[in-house]
Design an enzyme around this catalytic site. Structure first.
Site, PDB file in Angstrom:
ATOM      1  N   GLY A 187       8.992 -59.426 -42.607  1.00 15.95           N
ATOM      2  CA  GLY A 187       9.455 -60.720 -43.112  1.00 15.95           C
ATOM      3  C   GLY A 187      10.734 -61.158 -42.426  1.00 15.95           C
ATOM      4  N   ASP A 188      11.654 -60.218 -42.242  1.00 14.57           N
ATOM      5  CA  ASP A 188      12.885 -60.508 -41.514  1.00 14.57           C
ATOM      6  C   ASP A 188      12.617 -60.697 -40.028  1.00 14.57           C
ATOM      7  OD1 ASP A 188      15.305 -60.321 -43.331  1.00 14.57           O
ATOM      8  OD2 ASP A 188      14.307 -58.467 -43.858  1.00 14.57           O
ATOM      9  N   LEU A 189      11.851 -59.771 -39.458  1.00 11.53           N
ATOM     10  CA  LEU A 189      11.677 -59.777 -38.015  1.00 11.53           C
ATOM     11  C   LEU A 189      10.886 -60.984 -37.527  1.00 11.53           C
ATOM     12  CD1 LEU A 189      10.972 -55.969 -37.542  1.00 11.53           C
ATOM     13  CD2 LEU A 189      13.101 -57.191 -37.080  1.00 11.53           C
ATOM     14  N   THR A 192      13.228 -63.806 -37.524  1.00  9.73           N
ATOM     15  CA  THR A 192      14.091 -63.677 -36.352  1.00  9.73           C
ATOM     16  C   THR A 192      13.460 -64.359 -35.144  1.00  9.73           C
ATOM     17  OG1 THR A 192      15.176 -61.613 -37.011  1.00  9.73           O
ATOM     18  CG2 THR A 192      15.003 -62.039 -34.662  1.00  9.73           C
TER      19      THR A 192
END
Length: 417
Positions: A187-189, A192
């Site tokens: 979810g973060d990556l 990003t």
């Protein structure tokens, strides 16, 4: 309409570094992963990135393991990997003086990256509209859980929030067991990567027109865009994606198979690859068998389970991972399932410079993943070290905000920097 970089004539750490983004100034207000990694990608590609942290409340990831140690001191390897190549400025944005410092820096910046919950910057009086008025060419990249708009925009969110709310969690794992989260913070990556794409697109527009803009990237949106065919499967024929273990939903054979000493991935599903595989493993008659001689026939779940999977399993059962990889060579897609230790020590990883070293002095050398974007004319540099908290405050304020040493000393005495 290209505006000259304010870094062009500055010496030392503020001077442009080689790279495709040389001369681009980025202010990084973000924390933990999605925002910091986006800013690090820009730093690897040559941008000058200033990491801005509250002196009383620094980036919490400075406390994340693993740790480099020097005597009683520790330095987070997690923080180092995701904040390499940045200058460090300690700045209290809750103070009036700290807000003015940021406004002064924004006047010189090309990009600002933040991943606060929406409305946080507005409450500080430093939202996009305010900063855009100061610097109309500013690219303001905001990464958040649910995005800057919509009824859920102010909800708190983590990586697992995005995996759950974006549908990915429901698709992962095995059909007869509860869903399983993806083993990395996708979810973060994913946010990003979309954040970097949006930033670069907006930066190009700003360089051509002098007009900056808001880049709004949500973790949940990013996950939805990573669900492959799940959305169109549902909208076209009503199919709701469900966990399928290590198998693809319909491409077959395309999954994990056991071998003599572990597991391998094999993906010989096209007619060309299937014929090559049958020949390679000594069963050429399977390539012309009328029940399984076309890709569409092999995609049939019943036929696959009854004919294809047992056959492929028999090919691999008595052979080791190394033997199978060597046999497959350049002919068919087959690879061993490797541990991270295997990957780090793999000669192929070294050939692609995907494990790099950074010298942290008394803390030793940190080996971390490299930069996957390979540019032939302006190669990235992922080997620079991460900053200590506030390490470059004086350099940044004097070089970019034109503050005198006396003014900086006063700000320090009052706890602003």
């Amino acid at each position: 309409m290209t505006t000259p970089s304010p870094l062009t004539l500055l010496p030392g750490p503020l001077s442009p570094t080689p790279g495709a983004l040389s001369g681009v100034l980025v202010l990084d207000l973000s924390r933990v992963l999605a925002g910091p990694y986006a800013a690090t990608m820009l730093a690897d590609l040559g941008a000058t990135v200033v990491k801005i942290e509250n002196p009383a409340d620094p980036d919490v990831s400075r406390g994340f393991p693993p740790y480099l140690t020097s005597g009683d001191e520790e330095f987070s390897g997690y923080y180092a990997q995701y904040n390499r190549g940045k200058l460090g400025l300690a700045l209290d944005l809750k103070s009036d003086e700290g807000k003015q410092v940021l406004r002064d820096l924004v006047a010189k910046a090309d990009v600002l990256v933040e991943n606060f919950r929406p409305s946080t910057m507005e409450k500080l009086g430093l939202g996009y509209e305010v900063l855009h008025a100061i610097n109309p060419r500013l690219v303001y990249t905001a990464i958040s859980g649910y995005g800057q708009t919509g009824s859920r925009s102010r909800r708190p969110a983590f990586d697992n929030t995005a995996q759950a709310a974006g549908g990915l969690w429901s698709m992962n794992g095995y059909a007869d067991q509860p869903p399983v989260r993806v083993g990395v913070t996708i979810g973060d990556l994913s946010a990003t990567l979309f954040g970097v794409i949006g930033t670069l697109a907006a930066l190009r527009h700003a360089e051509q027109t002098g007009e900056g803009q808001l880049v709004d990237v949500a973790q949940v949106d990013s996950i939805i865009a990573m669900t492959e065919t799940a959305v169109v499967d549902y909208t076209v024929d009503g199919t709701v994606a469900s966990p399928s273990g290590n198998a693809h939903a319909w491409v077959r054979p395309y999954e994990l198979f056991p071998c003599a000493d572990g597991q391998v991935f094999f993906g010989g599903y096209t007619d060309k690859l299937w014929r090559a595989s049958c020949e390679l493993f000594g069963t050429p008659e399977a390539a012309t068998d009328p029940e399984i001689d076309t890709m569409r026939k092999r995609f049939d779940e019943e036929v696959y389970g009854r004919r294809i999977k047992p056959l492929v399993t028999s090919w691999f059962a008595s052979r080791t991972r190394v033997e199978l990889e060597e046999l497959a060579g350049d002919l068919i897609p087959l690879t061993a399932v490797k541990t991270i230790g295997d990957v780090v020590e793999d000669p192929g990883t070294a050939e692609r410079e995907m494990v790099v070293e950074a010298d942290y002095g008394d803390f030793g050398t940190l080996r971390m993943f490299g930069q996957p974007v390979k540019l032939s004319a302006t190669p990235a540099d992922p080997t620079r070290v991460a900053n200590r908290m506030g390490e470059h405050s004086d350099i940044v304020l004097e070089g970019l905000a034109d503050y005198s040493p006396e003014k900086i000393a006063g700000l320090r005495e009052r706890g602003v920097v």
